[in-house]
Design a protein around this motif. Structure first.
Motif, PDB file in Angstrom:
ATOM      1  N   THR A   1      37.543  28.857  33.130  1.00  0.00           N
ATOM      2  CA  THR A   1      38.987  28.733  33.733  1.00  0.00           C
ATOM      3  C   THR A   1      39.753  29.730  33.025  1.00  0.00           C
ATOM      4  O   THR A   1      39.847  29.801  31.741  1.00  0.00           O
ATOM      5  N   ALA A   2      40.536  30.599  33.713  1.00  0.00           N
ATOM      6  CA  ALA A   2      41.632  31.198  33.372  1.00  0.00           C
ATOM      7  C   ALA A   2      42.664  31.284  34.074  1.00  0.00           C
ATOM      8  O   ALA A   2      42.942  32.081  35.105  1.00  0.00           O
ATOM      9  N   ILE A   3      43.346  30.084  34.168  1.00  0.00           N
ATOM     10  CA  ILE A   3      44.602  29.896  34.875  1.00  0.00           C
ATOM     11  C   ILE A   3      45.383  31.054  34.647  1.00  0.00           C
ATOM     12  O   ILE A   3      45.973  31.320  33.632  1.00  0.00           O
ATOM     13  N   SER A   4      46.320  31.577  35.918  1.00  0.00           N
ATOM     14  CA  SER A   4      47.276  32.482  35.713  1.00  0.00           C
ATOM     15  C   SER A   4      48.237  32.109  34.792  1.00  0.00           C
ATOM     16  O   SER A   4      48.834  31.000  35.277  1.00  0.00           O
TER      17      SER A   4
ATOM     18  N   LEU B   1      34.487  34.779  42.422  1.00  0.00           N
ATOM     19  CA  LEU B   1      34.465  35.121  41.036  1.00  0.00           C
ATOM     20  C   LEU B   1      35.627  35.075  40.150  1.00  0.00           C
ATOM     21  O   LEU B   1      35.739  35.510  39.128  1.00  0.00           O
ATOM     22  N   GLU B   2      36.822  34.839  40.953  1.00  0.00           N
ATOM     23  CA  GLU B   2      38.050  34.917  40.287  1.00  0.00           C
ATOM     24  C   GLU B   2      38.157  33.463  39.410  1.00  0.00           C
ATOM     25  O   GLU B   2      38.099  32.493  39.999  1.00  0.00           O
ATOM     26  N   ALA B   3      38.580  33.777  38.355  1.00  0.00           N
ATOM     27  CA  ALA B   3      38.512  32.477  37.304  1.00  0.00           C
ATOM     28  C   ALA B   3      39.585  31.318  37.789  1.00  0.00           C
ATOM     29  O   ALA B   3      39.213  30.205  37.428  1.00  0.00           O
ATOM     30  N   ASP B   4      40.360  31.865  38.509  1.00  0.00           N
ATOM     31  CA  ASP B   4      41.857  30.683  38.863  1.00  0.00           C
ATOM     32  C   ASP B   4      41.605  30.127  40.277  1.00  0.00           C
ATOM     33  O   ASP B   4      42.298  29.544  40.677  1.00  0.00           O
TER      34      ASP B   4
ATOM     35  N   THR C   1      49.466  29.291  37.772  1.00  0.00           N
ATOM     36  CA  THR C   1      48.822  29.142  39.105  1.00  0.00           C
ATOM     37  C   THR C   1      47.252  29.088  39.243  1.00  0.00           C
ATOM     38  O   THR C   1      46.526  29.354  38.457  1.00  0.00           O
ATOM     39  N   ILE C   2      47.027  28.349  40.310  1.00  0.00           N
ATOM     40  CA  ILE C   2      45.657  27.824  40.492  1.00  0.00           C
ATOM     41  C   ILE C   2      45.279  27.882  42.173  1.00  0.00           C
ATOM     42  O   ILE C   2      46.322  27.780  42.994  1.00  0.00           O
ATOM     43  N   PHE C   3      44.342  28.712  42.518  1.00  0.00           N
ATOM     44  CA  PHE C   3      44.046  28.823  44.059  1.00  0.00           C
ATOM     45  C   PHE C   3      42.923  27.904  44.382  1.00  0.00           C
ATOM     46  O   PHE C   3      42.023  27.932  43.665  1.00  0.00           O
TER      47      PHE C   3
END
Length: 189
Positions: free
Chosen positions: A5-8, A152-155, A111-113
């Motif tokens: 996880t790499a939450i924005s 592949l986007e961490a969030d 931010t989380i998607f």
């Protein structure tokens, strides 16, 4: 597949939960339910479209990237203000392009998607049965064609929407509680 996880903007005190996916994936319904669950403001990306863009989509014409960018900038600027005002929000937003997702990450909110997805046939059936929406059902293929894979986007966390509404909502809440720690950090007192 799970990824680190790499939450924005992890140090922000304001949460933004973005429900993304092609038209007909259930973004608005889930975003509204999550806003109610957490006591957040609900916003729909469609409300940020210009009338020209709405008219174009109603005619069955897809938007160009040049037409989408000012739309995304309006949302980014709105959420920058929301971050300054500590206004937690959910947003129903197609998020088809990586560059658009990246613009919203610049808003300064944590931010989380949640990527709501399914196969074309399921989505087309849903869109065909939907009444009162300005987007023409003929645009489903263009939505899938425009979608740049966010997996592949961490969030970004994927949720298959072939499950029942209640199960999709439960999956979303589980992800949000785990990733944003909403149970303790973001709920209103």
């Amino acid at each position: 597949m799970p990824h680190p996880t790499a939450i924005s903007n992890p140090d922000s005190s304001t949460n933004l939960i973005i429900l993304m996916g092609v038209s007909g994936s259930g973004k608005s319904s889930i975003a509204k339910a999550l806003a109610e669950h957490y006591g957040y403001d609900y916003l729909d990306g469609d409300d940020f479209h210009s009338q020209e863009s709405r008219d174009r989509m109603a005619q069955g014409l897809p938007l160009t990237d040049e037409m989408r960018l000012p739309w995304v900038i309006r949302m980014r600027d709105y959420f920058r203000d929301a971050a300054r005002n500590h206004q937690h929000s959910t947003l129903a937003f197609s998020g088809l392009k990586r560059v658009h997702r990246d613009e919203l990450r610049k808003a300064g909110t944590k931010t989380i998607f949640l990527f709501l997805h399914s196969d074309r046939s399921t989505i087309q059936t849903r869109v065909n049965q939907r009444a009162g929406h300005f987007m023409a059902p003929s645009l489903v293929d263009s939505q899938f064609d425009s979608l740049e894979d966010p997996s592949l986007e961490a969030d970004v966390f994927e949720i298959n929407v072939q499950a029942s509404f209640d199960q999709v909502l439960a999956n979303a809440i589980q992800i949000i509680d785990r990733e944003l720690h909403c149970q303790t950090d973001a709920l209103p007192a």
